[in-house]
Write a protein that holds these residues in place. Structure first.
Motif, PDB file in Angstrom:
ATOM      1  N   PRO A  41       0.853  -1.029   0.036  1.00 57.67           N
ATOM      2  CA  PRO A  41       0.001  -0.128  -0.019  1.00 57.67           C
ATOM      3  C   PRO A  41       1.028   1.211   0.142  1.00 57.67           C
ATOM      4  O   PRO A  41       2.028   1.311   0.470  1.00 57.67           O
ATOM      5  N   PRO A  42       0.388   2.415  -0.346  1.00 50.26           N
ATOM      6  CA  PRO A  42       1.059   3.460  -0.562  1.00 50.26           C
ATOM      7  C   PRO A  42       1.347   4.060   0.671  1.00 50.26           C
ATOM      8  O   PRO A  42       0.409   3.993   1.741  1.00 50.26           O
ATOM      9  N   PRO A  43       2.364   4.956   1.109  1.00 51.17           N
ATOM     10  CA  PRO A  43       2.824   5.644   2.336  1.00 51.17           C
ATOM     11  C   PRO A  43       2.181   6.691   2.954  1.00 51.17           C
ATOM     12  O   PRO A  43       2.462   7.181   3.860  1.00 51.17           O
ATOM     13  N   VAL A  44       1.087   7.158   2.191  1.00 55.31           N
ATOM     14  CA  VAL A  44       0.125   8.366   2.820  1.00 55.31           C
ATOM     15  C   VAL A  44      -0.194   7.943   4.058  1.00 55.31           C
ATOM     16  O   VAL A  44      -0.776   6.792   4.042  1.00 55.31           O
ATOM     17  N   HIS A  45      -0.318   8.813   4.766  1.00 49.58           N
ATOM     18  CA  HIS A  45      -1.027   8.773   6.067  1.00 49.58           C
ATOM     19  C   HIS A  45       0.107   8.008   7.227  1.00 49.58           C
ATOM     20  O   HIS A  45      -0.513   7.769   8.458  1.00 49.58           O
ATOM     21  N   GLY A  46       1.029   7.598   6.761  1.00 49.25           N
ATOM     22  CA  GLY A  46       1.970   6.630   7.623  1.00 49.25           C
ATOM     23  C   GLY A  46       3.120   7.685   7.928  1.00 49.25           C
ATOM     24  O   GLY A  46       3.279   8.777   7.688  1.00 49.25           O
ATOM     25  N   PRO A  47       4.118   7.054   8.876  1.00 50.73           N
ATOM     26  CA  PRO A  47       5.260   7.649   9.261  1.00 50.73           C
ATOM     27  C   PRO A  47       6.260   8.334   8.030  1.00 50.73           C
ATOM     28  O   PRO A  47       6.963   9.473   8.254  1.00 50.73           O
ATOM     29  N   GLY A  48       6.190   7.958   6.923  1.00 50.74           N
ATOM     30  CA  GLY A  48       6.954   8.453   5.758  1.00 50.74           C
ATOM     31  C   GLY A  48       6.195   9.275   4.907  1.00 50.74           C
ATOM     32  O   GLY A  48       6.580   9.826   3.881  1.00 50.74           O
ATOM     33  N   ASP A  49       5.082   9.708   5.443  1.00 54.80           N
ATOM     34  CA  ASP A  49       3.934  10.571   4.630  1.00 54.80           C
ATOM     35  C   ASP A  49       4.493  11.877   3.875  1.00 54.80           C
ATOM     36  O   ASP A  49       4.660  12.313   2.826  1.00 54.80           O
ATOM     37  N   ALA A  50       5.365  12.611   4.943  1.00 57.46           N
ATOM     38  CA  ALA A  50       5.803  13.866   4.651  1.00 57.46           C
ATOM     39  C   ALA A  50       6.979  13.708   3.558  1.00 57.46           C
ATOM     40  O   ALA A  50       6.947  14.454   2.678  1.00 57.46           O
ATOM     41  N   THR A  51       7.801  12.876   3.799  1.00 51.92           N
ATOM     42  CA  THR A  51       8.928  12.541   2.712  1.00 51.92           C
ATOM     43  C   THR A  51       8.376  12.272   1.440  1.00 51.92           C
ATOM     44  O   THR A  51       8.681  12.683   0.407  1.00 51.92           O
ATOM     45  N   PHE A  52       7.325  11.268   1.362  1.00 46.77           N
ATOM     46  CA  PHE A  52       6.625  10.947   0.340  1.00 46.77           C
ATOM     47  C   PHE A  52       6.008  11.989  -0.540  1.00 46.77           C
ATOM     48  O   PHE A  52       6.032  12.030  -1.854  1.00 46.77           O
ATOM     49  N   ARG A  53       5.295  12.846   0.185  1.00 45.06           N
ATOM     50  CA  ARG A  53       4.461  13.961  -0.453  1.00 45.06           C
ATOM     51  C   ARG A  53       5.762  15.043  -1.033  1.00 45.06           C
ATOM     52  O   ARG A  53       5.457  15.660  -2.051  1.00 45.06           O
ATOM     53  N   ALA A  54       6.796  14.905  -0.390  1.00 49.98           N
ATOM     54  CA  ALA A  54       7.950  15.964  -0.919  1.00 49.98           C
ATOM     55  C   ALA A  54       8.293  15.401  -2.041  1.00 49.98           C
ATOM     56  O   ALA A  54       8.550  16.362  -3.162  1.00 49.98           O
ATOM     57  N   ALA A  55       8.595  14.190  -2.237  1.00 51.29           N
ATOM     58  CA  ALA A  55       9.210  13.411  -3.315  1.00 51.29           C
ATOM     59  C   ALA A  55       7.987  13.672  -4.546  1.00 51.29           C
ATOM     60  O   ALA A  55       8.431  13.850  -5.762  1.00 51.29           O
ATOM     61  N   ASN A  56       6.864  13.577  -4.303  1.00 50.95           N
ATOM     62  CA  ASN A  56       5.603  13.775  -4.990  1.00 50.95           C
ATOM     63  C   ASN A  56       5.699  15.035  -5.620  1.00 50.95           C
ATOM     64  O   ASN A  56       5.500  15.527  -7.041  1.00 50.95           O
ATOM     65  N   ALA A  57       6.022  16.090  -4.752  1.00 48.94           N
ATOM     66  CA  ALA A  57       5.796  17.564  -5.352  1.00 48.94           C
ATOM     67  C   ALA A  57       7.003  17.927  -6.139  1.00 48.94           C
ATOM     68  O   ALA A  57       6.885  18.547  -7.186  1.00 48.94           O
ATOM     69  N   ASP A  58       8.320  17.115  -5.920  1.00 51.73           N
ATOM     70  CA  ASP A  58       9.311  17.235  -6.865  1.00 51.73           C
ATOM     71  C   ASP A  58       9.227  16.760  -8.398  1.00 51.73           C
ATOM     72  O   ASP A  58       9.206  17.125  -9.309  1.00 51.73           O
ATOM     73  N   LEU A  59       8.337  15.619  -8.430  1.00 47.75           N
ATOM     74  CA  LEU A  59       7.968  14.944  -9.637  1.00 47.75           C
ATOM     75  C   LEU A  59       6.842  15.722 -10.181  1.00 47.75           C
ATOM     76  O   LEU A  59       7.181  16.156 -11.575  1.00 47.75           O
ATOM     77  N   LEU A  60       5.847  16.488  -9.560  1.00 46.56           N
ATOM     78  CA  LEU A  60       5.082  17.206 -10.304  1.00 46.56           C
ATOM     79  C   LEU A  60       5.495  18.507 -10.763  1.00 46.56           C
ATOM     80  O   LEU A  60       5.289  19.101 -11.713  1.00 46.56           O
ATOM     81  N   GLY A  61       6.675  19.043  -9.998  1.00 48.73           N
ATOM     82  CA  GLY A  61       7.326  20.227 -10.608  1.00 48.73           C
ATOM     83  C   GLY A  61       8.134  19.816 -11.781  1.00 48.73           C
ATOM     84  O   GLY A  61       8.246  20.680 -12.921  1.00 48.73           O
ATOM     85  N   ASP A  62       8.526  18.776 -11.959  1.00 53.53           N
ATOM     86  CA  ASP A  62       9.413  18.260 -13.177  1.00 53.53           C
ATOM     87  C   ASP A  62       8.335  18.066 -14.172  1.00 53.53           C
ATOM     88  O   ASP A  62       8.727  18.576 -15.405  1.00 53.53           O
ATOM     89  N   ARG A  63       7.247  17.748 -13.793  1.00 58.01           N
ATOM     90  CA  ARG A  63       6.077  17.591 -15.125  1.00 58.01           C
ATOM     91  C   ARG A  63       5.798  19.034 -15.633  1.00 58.01           C
ATOM     92  O   ARG A  63       5.554  19.159 -16.837  1.00 58.01           O
ATOM     93  N   GLN A  64       5.743  20.255 -14.677  1.00 55.50           N
ATOM     94  CA  GLN A  64       5.563  21.203 -15.220  1.00 55.50           C
ATOM     95  C   GLN A  64       6.554  22.040 -16.153  1.00 55.50           C
ATOM     96  O   GLN A  64       6.443  22.616 -17.072  1.00 55.50           O
ATOM     97  N   ALA A  65       7.738  21.502 -15.773  1.00 58.32           N
ATOM     98  CA  ALA A  65       8.797  22.028 -16.172  1.00 58.32           C
ATOM     99  C   ALA A  65       9.266  21.362 -17.472  1.00 58.32           C
ATOM    100  O   ALA A  65       9.426  22.196 -18.560  1.00 58.32           O
ATOM    101  N   ARG A  66       9.082  20.123 -17.826  1.00 53.46           N
ATOM    102  CA  ARG A  66       9.516  19.334 -18.954  1.00 53.46           C
ATOM    103  C   ARG A  66       8.604  18.608 -19.552  1.00 53.46           C
ATOM    104  O   ARG A  66       8.719  17.904 -20.579  1.00 53.46           O
ATOM    105  N   GLY A  67       7.288  18.449 -19.116  1.00 55.64           N
ATOM    106  CA  GLY A  67       6.175  17.648 -19.821  1.00 55.64           C
ATOM    107  C   GLY A  67       6.167  16.315 -18.949  1.00 55.64           C
ATOM    108  O   GLY A  67       6.899  15.806 -18.383  1.00 55.64           O
ATOM    109  N   ALA A  68       4.955  15.698 -19.174  1.00 57.06           N
ATOM    110  CA  ALA A  68       4.564  14.518 -18.572  1.00 57.06           C
ATOM    111  C   ALA A  68       5.658  13.438 -18.856  1.00 57.06           C
ATOM    112  O   ALA A  68       6.020  12.615 -18.073  1.00 57.06           O
ATOM    113  N   GLU A  69       5.793  13.208 -20.175  1.00 57.85           N
ATOM    114  CA  GLU A  69       6.501  11.915 -20.667  1.00 57.85           C
ATOM    115  C   GLU A  69       7.950  11.996 -20.024  1.00 57.85           C
ATOM    116  O   GLU A  69       8.553  11.158 -19.841  1.00 57.85           O
TER     117      GLU A  69
END
Length: 271
Positions: free
Chosen positions: A121-149
């Motif tokens: 299961p995904p780590p949201v709501h667990g002890p790694g939640d904050a780190t996981f969300r930060a990693a996803n924020a970086d990924l979504l930032g890369d999507r905005q900068a360079r495109g989805a693919e």
């Protein structure tokens, strides 16, 4: 050879679906990014079960999806699909992102879900939640900068190495091309849906069916506390660890997964 999928009509669209084998029904809820990640498991289960394998909206040939995404909406889609197939009681398996969908189904449709299997299961709501969300924020930032693919290519290169295309295609031919085609759904729909999923310990008390939680022993630091979270949420759940497997255990270790899953399902027959 992969069997052709039919299009099953849903609200405002349809879902590509194939039903394999016969026996007690099990639906393999598709995870994020790789539409056919659970196909190797489906092929192994079909000799003993009636396996529903499908593509969620926005993946492969199913109807497109418009952001924002919703775990509850995806769970409702799965329930409507099963109703269209005439299935009134079913074993449900979800992996990674789709483990959240499976949990939501058990809460929203308790009369439908006979057993629940949660693979990594995904780590949201667990002890790694904050780190996981930060990693996803970086990924979504890369999507905005360079495109989805480009963002998905970079993500999979970090997760699997530069040969990720060959590794995926070696297990499910053509999947690397499909992953890039579906990259917008993964980034623009699924990730926001997961990060906004309002599930907690109180909600978990509404899960009354038998539960099996399966983890890979080498799934990495994001997921290290998820087992403890599941034990706290669902103290009645059975627990299993697949040695040598990572977070993508369903894709890379389907035979080992089968050895754990089949006895659990056999112990809770639908018939």
């Amino acid at each position: 050879m992969r069997e052709p999928m039919a299009r099953v009509a849903m609200d405002a669209g349809d879902l590509e679906t194939v039903v394999l084998g016969s026996g007690d029904p099990i639906v393999l809820v598709p995870t994020a990014l790789m539409a056919d990640e659970l196909l190797p498991l489906a092929e192994r289960l079909r000799s003993r079960f009636r396996v529903v394998h499908y593509h969620r909206r926005g993946y492969a040939g199913s109807s497109p999806v418009t952001p924002p995404g919703s775990i509850a909406q995806d769970a409702a889609d799965c329930a409507r699909l099963l109703a269209a197939l005439g299935i009134e009681r079913v074993n449900v398996l979800g992996a990674s992102y789709s483990a959240a969908l499976a949990l939501q189904m058990a809460v929203d449709h308790p009369d439908l879900v006979h057993t629940l299997t949660l693979v990594e299961p995904p780590p949201v709501h667990g002890p790694g939640d904050a780190t996981f969300r930060a990693a996803n924020a970086d990924l979504l930032g890369d999507r905005q900068a360079r495109g989805a693919e480009a963002a998905v290519d970079g993500f999979l290169t970090r997760m699997m190495g530069h040969d990720w295309r060959g590794r995926l295609d070696g297990i499910v031919p053509g999947s690397s091309t499909q992953v890039l085609r579906d990259s917008r759904t993964f980034l623009d729909v699924d990730i926001p849906a997961l990060l906004g999923w309002p599930f907690d310990a109180s909600t978990a008390t509404r899960v009354r069916c038998p539960v099996l939680h399966i983890a890979g022993s080498d799934h990495g630091p994001f997921f290290d506390g998820v087992g403890d979270l599941i034990r706290a949420w669902l103290p009645h759940a059975d627990q299993a660890v697949i040695a040598g497997a990572g977070h993508d255990v369903a894709l890379t270790h389907p035979d080992a997964l089968l050895e754990v899953l089949v006895p659990f399902l056999a112990g809770h027959p639908v018939s």
